[in-house]
Design an enzyme around this catalytic site. Structure first.
Site, PDB file in Angstrom:
ATOM      1  N   ASN A  71      19.238   6.258 -10.261  1.00 36.50           N
ATOM      2  CA  ASN A  71      20.464   6.940 -10.656  1.00 36.50           C
ATOM      3  C   ASN A  71      21.392   6.081 -11.495  1.00 36.50           C
ATOM      4  O   ASN A  71      22.200   6.605 -12.268  1.00 36.50           O
ATOM      5  CB  ASN A  71      21.204   7.411  -9.392  1.00 36.50           C
ATOM      6  CG  ASN A  71      22.621   7.860  -9.680  1.00 36.50           C
ATOM      7  OD1 ASN A  71      22.844   8.899 -10.299  1.00 36.50           O
ATOM      8  ND2 ASN A  71      23.599   7.089  -9.233  1.00 36.50           N
ATOM      9  N   TYR A 135      22.137   5.547 -25.464  1.00 38.27           N
ATOM     10  CA  TYR A 135      22.033   6.170 -24.138  1.00 38.27           C
ATOM     11  C   TYR A 135      20.970   7.256 -24.137  1.00 38.27           C
ATOM     12  O   TYR A 135      20.157   7.356 -23.210  1.00 38.27           O
ATOM     13  CB  TYR A 135      23.393   6.735 -23.748  1.00 38.27           C
ATOM     14  CG  TYR A 135      23.488   7.258 -22.331  1.00 38.27           C
ATOM     15  CD1 TYR A 135      23.204   6.432 -21.249  1.00 38.27           C
ATOM     16  CD2 TYR A 135      23.909   8.555 -22.078  1.00 38.27           C
ATOM     17  CE1 TYR A 135      23.310   6.897 -19.952  1.00 38.27           C
ATOM     18  CE2 TYR A 135      24.026   9.029 -20.781  1.00 38.27           C
ATOM     19  CZ  TYR A 135      23.724   8.201 -19.720  1.00 38.27           C
ATOM     20  OH  TYR A 135      23.832   8.669 -18.427  1.00 38.27           O
TER      21      TYR A 135
END
Length: 236
Positions: A71, A135
């Site tokens: 995560n 990203y």
């Protein structure tokens, strides 16, 4: 049977919400993050995952787990002409290398048990969002890992899936999308649900994939994005 699930980036946001959900279901979350939260409903290990050696040391002390949720996320935003190559390397390391390192460490025990769950938290930005090149590349790589790993581990009892949230009310999201900013306005205008998500809503999807009932789902990217992946105009 009580299961242990390792969650990276567990001190806040989606990771913390998931830890609570895991604990409420009677299982044991094992959290990993740079800073320990004031309270955590399970076992917590404080480590800077950007430090490869320190991460390896902590992983060696955790013991066997039944599942891994990758995560933790790192992002620095810039349009193509302004991407700093050091920022690109940092983003890929913090997202992709960390996921590989953590999963490798926990994989032998899951294989031996014949049961396991791996969930990679990726992002809606992989479909194309301005200024998110680094990203998006890192999270797209993790979606690719999901499919590769799912194929490699098919038949072992281990499932591998991605959960790709849309804009979610987390610290990372707000660092790059301040309240009242043009970016926030664009997100609100283009997400069919008309709002950003809550960490608990993303955690609910992850929890299903960790469950017994999630055992026939593998190699998938589950989009929890308020319909954002249906609305192509926001990505242009």
């Amino acid at each position: 049977m009580t299961r242990r699930f390792l969650i990276t980036g567990a001190s806040r946001g989606i990771g913390r919400a998931l830890a609570q959900r895991v604990a409420d279901a009677g299982d044991r979350p094992v959290g990993l993050a740079r800073t320990a939260p004031a309270d955590f409903p399970g076992e917590f290990h404080e480590v800077d995952v950007l430090d490869r050696a320190a991460t390896a040391d902590v992983l060696g002390k955790i013991g066997d787990v039944d599942g891994v949720v990758n995560n933790v996320g790192f992002a620095r935003m810039a349009p193509l002409g302004e991407i700093d190559l050091d920022d690109l390397a940092w983003t890929l390391d913090g997202n992709v290398r960390v996921a590989v390192q953590v999963t490798q460490a926990m994989l032998p025990a899951m294989k031996a048990a014949g049961w396991g769950r791996i969930v990679n938290i990726t992002s809606l930005v992989t479909l194309g969002t301005p200024s998110r090149s680094s990203y998006a590349a890192a999270k797209a790589a993790m979606d690719a890992l999901t499919r590769v790993w799912a194929g490699e581990l098919a038949g072992t009892g281990i499932t591998v899936n991605s959960v790709a949230p849309g804009p979610t009310e987390t610290e990372l999201f707000r660092q790059n999308t301040p309240v009242g900013s043009p970016q926030e306005t664009r997100f609100f205008a283009s997400i069919p649900a008309g709002r950003i998500g809550r960490p608990e809503q993303i955690a609910a999807a992850i929890a299903l994939l960790l469950s017994e009932d999630g055992g026939y789902t593998t190699g998938q990217v589950i989009r929890v994005d308020g319909g954002g992946s249906l609305a192509g105009q926001w990505r242009r």
